[in-house]
Scaffold this active site. Structure first.
Site, PDB file in Angstrom:
ATOM      1  N   LYS A 296      -1.357  -2.285  -0.987  1.00 44.41           N
ATOM      2  CA  LYS A 296      -0.630  -2.970   0.077  1.00 44.41           C
ATOM      3  C   LYS A 296      -1.026  -4.446   0.131  1.00 44.41           C
ATOM      4  O   LYS A 296      -2.137  -4.811  -0.268  1.00 44.41           O
ATOM      5  CB  LYS A 296      -0.969  -2.330   1.434  1.00 44.41           C
TER       6      LYS A 296
ATOM      7  N   ARG B 246       3.522  11.929   2.114  1.00 48.69           N
ATOM      8  CA  ARG B 246       4.347  13.085   1.750  1.00 48.69           C
ATOM      9  C   ARG B 246       3.638  13.977   0.739  1.00 48.69           C
ATOM     10  O   ARG B 246       3.886  15.186   0.679  1.00 48.69           O
ATOM     11  CB  ARG B 246       5.695  12.598   1.235  1.00 48.69           C
TER      12      ARG B 246
END
Length: 494
Positions: free
Chosen positions: A279, A353
């Site tokens: 990130k 996920r």
């Protein structure tokens, strides 16, 4: 904090501080008018002098009074017809802000004595508890100086118009106290820095919760046990960190074990760097909140335990860090999930996920009535809905409707979003059964579609709480959402 319901009139109830309202154009509420007669017309004088016009947001403190109360907080309530539950919450919050600057140890609110169209005595009482608790919550900070003093307020009363409303209000207070206990636990966990709140810390917190409540059973699976179960997707996320992962399972049985449980699955990434798909540095500190789904499971379990709800609830929390390292999963790697399906990991920052899918598969062993997963899953959901509503996805319209209704009642709203085959097709992979990402367009939807691949035969819902679980900026911190929505759903579950 002690809460109580009062049926005494404002002119008789003894309290350190009474809270009353004035509507637009200086129209006194029923309680303000009655109390004004006992305090020498002080409220009417405020209106006459133009010091209080009844506009929403106005707040005046009257002190050194004689009579049943030492202080009165007079609030502007706006137009009477427009004074509903949302405005009621705002008015209470304004009163608590004024109250915090006094030494009052107890207070009574009379704001609900006039009818509120969308809030009966139960809803008013539950909302009041939440507003009071929010005003008194203190972040578990690590400062050595300038710590905020504890509030003087220790007792808060809610006035109702009749004895017939008293039972409803007391039920609302009970439910509200359960909810705020859960919200406080969620916020305490999520607000801790990631060097404190590790997967091991969460595992220890779960065991401590089980020590406090005999009806709660907790089991923590280590990485070796997860590997034996075939949780290759979950373990792929934790490869790059030195912190051991923990797979936490809560079991609460408030009904016969033959009754199928509700399973809550919470994303527990205690810090998310993005892994190899690193990130950008700006606001990366907020990635300590990436375990808010897990924290909301902790908080909801705490509320269920406090309320001793007559249902069965299971909580499943896959907890880990997502860090870059020599052993980290790389873009293009293929992992095998507990379900046996293979996943091409195109983006290691779509890790939530990957841990949730194995947790959903694990939840099948409980033969659940429903499975609800909770995750700060996608920035795309924040772009779609902002910070006001959680994203709600489901393969069952009745379940989605029940959760949406719970959010409306709890003032913790969610918006029913679509999932569909056309979105799922974007997850196609040349090398595995499917990929873990599908591009920028409809990112919250394709993430839900990914999870749906592990839910065949289950009644399942997914709440993307990326925009609602915490605040940025000057008020940075956990909000405690979606604990109110979840607890309301469980309270009203048929």
């Amino acid at each position: 904090m002690e809460f109580f319901v009062s049926t005494a009139s404002p002119s008789r109830q003894r309290t350190d501080c009474a809270i009353v309202g004035v509507y637009d154009k200086g129209v006194l509420s029923t309680a303000a008018e009655e109390l004004d007669a006992r305090i020498g017309g002080r409220i009417a004088k405020l209106v006459k002098r133009g010091d209080l016009r009844g506009k929403s947001g106005d707040a005046v403190l009257l002190a050194d009074l004689s009579g049943p109360c030492e202080r009165v907080i007079v609030l502007g309530l706006g137009t009477r017809s427009a004074f509903k539950r949302k405005q009621y919450r705002k008015a209470l919050a304004s009163a608590l802000s004024v109250l915090s600057k006094t030494g009052a140890r107890d207070a009574v609110s009379y704001l609900g004595l006039d009818e509120i169209a969308d809030a009966d005595a139960y809803a008013q009482a539950r909302a009041a508890v939440e507003v009071v608790a929010a005003s008194q919550y203190r972040i578990p900070d690590h400062k050595t100086t300038n710590k905020r003093p504890k509030p003087a307020l220790t007792k808060f009363g809610l006035a109702v118009g009749s004895r017939g409303d008293k039972n409803q209000a007391e039920r609302g207070l009970t439910h509200g106290q359960g909810i705020v206990a859960g919200m406080a636990l969620m916020r305490d966990l999520a607000n801790q820095p990631a060097n404190v709140c590790t997967p091991t810390y969460l595992a220890r917190a779960a065991k401590n919760l089980a020590k406090d409540y005999k009806k709660l059973n907790v089991r923590v699976l280590n990485e070796a046990e997860c590997k034996r179960l075939g949780m290759g997707s979950f373990l792929s996320v934790t490869e790059g960190t030195e912190q051991p992962a923990a797979f936490i399972v809560f079991e609460y049985y408030g009904a016969p074990r033959s009754q199928a449980p509700t399973v809550l699955v919470g994303k527990g990434v205690t810090f998310d760097t993005g892994g190899i798909s690193l990130k950008p540095p700006a606001a990366m500190d907020e990635m300590k909140f990436d375990m808010s789904g897990a924290a909301s499971v902790f908080g909801t379990m705490k509320a269920v335990l406090e309320l001793q709800l007559p249902i069965n609830v299971v909580g499943v929390v896959p907890a880990c860090e997502n860090m870059p390292g020599g052993r980290s999963t790389k873009p293009g790697d293929i992992v095998k999930s507990m379900s046996g399906q293979t996943i091409e990991v195109l983006n290691t920052d779509a890790e939530g996920r990957l841990i949730l899918c194995d947790a959903i598969t694990y939840s099948r062993r409980f033969k659940p009535d429903v499975v609800i997963d909770l995750a700060t899953l996608t920035g795309a959901c924040v772009i779609a809905l902002g910070s006001h509503l959680s994203g709600l996805f489901s393969n069952d319209d009745a379940l989605a409707a029940a959760l949406k209704a719970a959010g409306e009642r709890a003032d913790d709203r969610a918006w029913h979003m679509p999932i569909g085959e056309e979105y799922a097709e974007q997850l196609k992979s040349n090398f595995a059964d499917f990929a873990n990402v599908a591009g920028r367009e409809g990112g919250a939807i394709t993430a839900a579609c990914f999870l749906s691949k592990f839910t065949e035969g289950l009644r399942w819902a997914h709440l993307d709480i990326a925009g609602t679980a915490y605040q940025s900026g000057a008020n940075k911190g956990s909000t405690g959402r979606p604990v109110p929505l979840l607890v309301d759903y469980l309270i009203n579950k048929k």
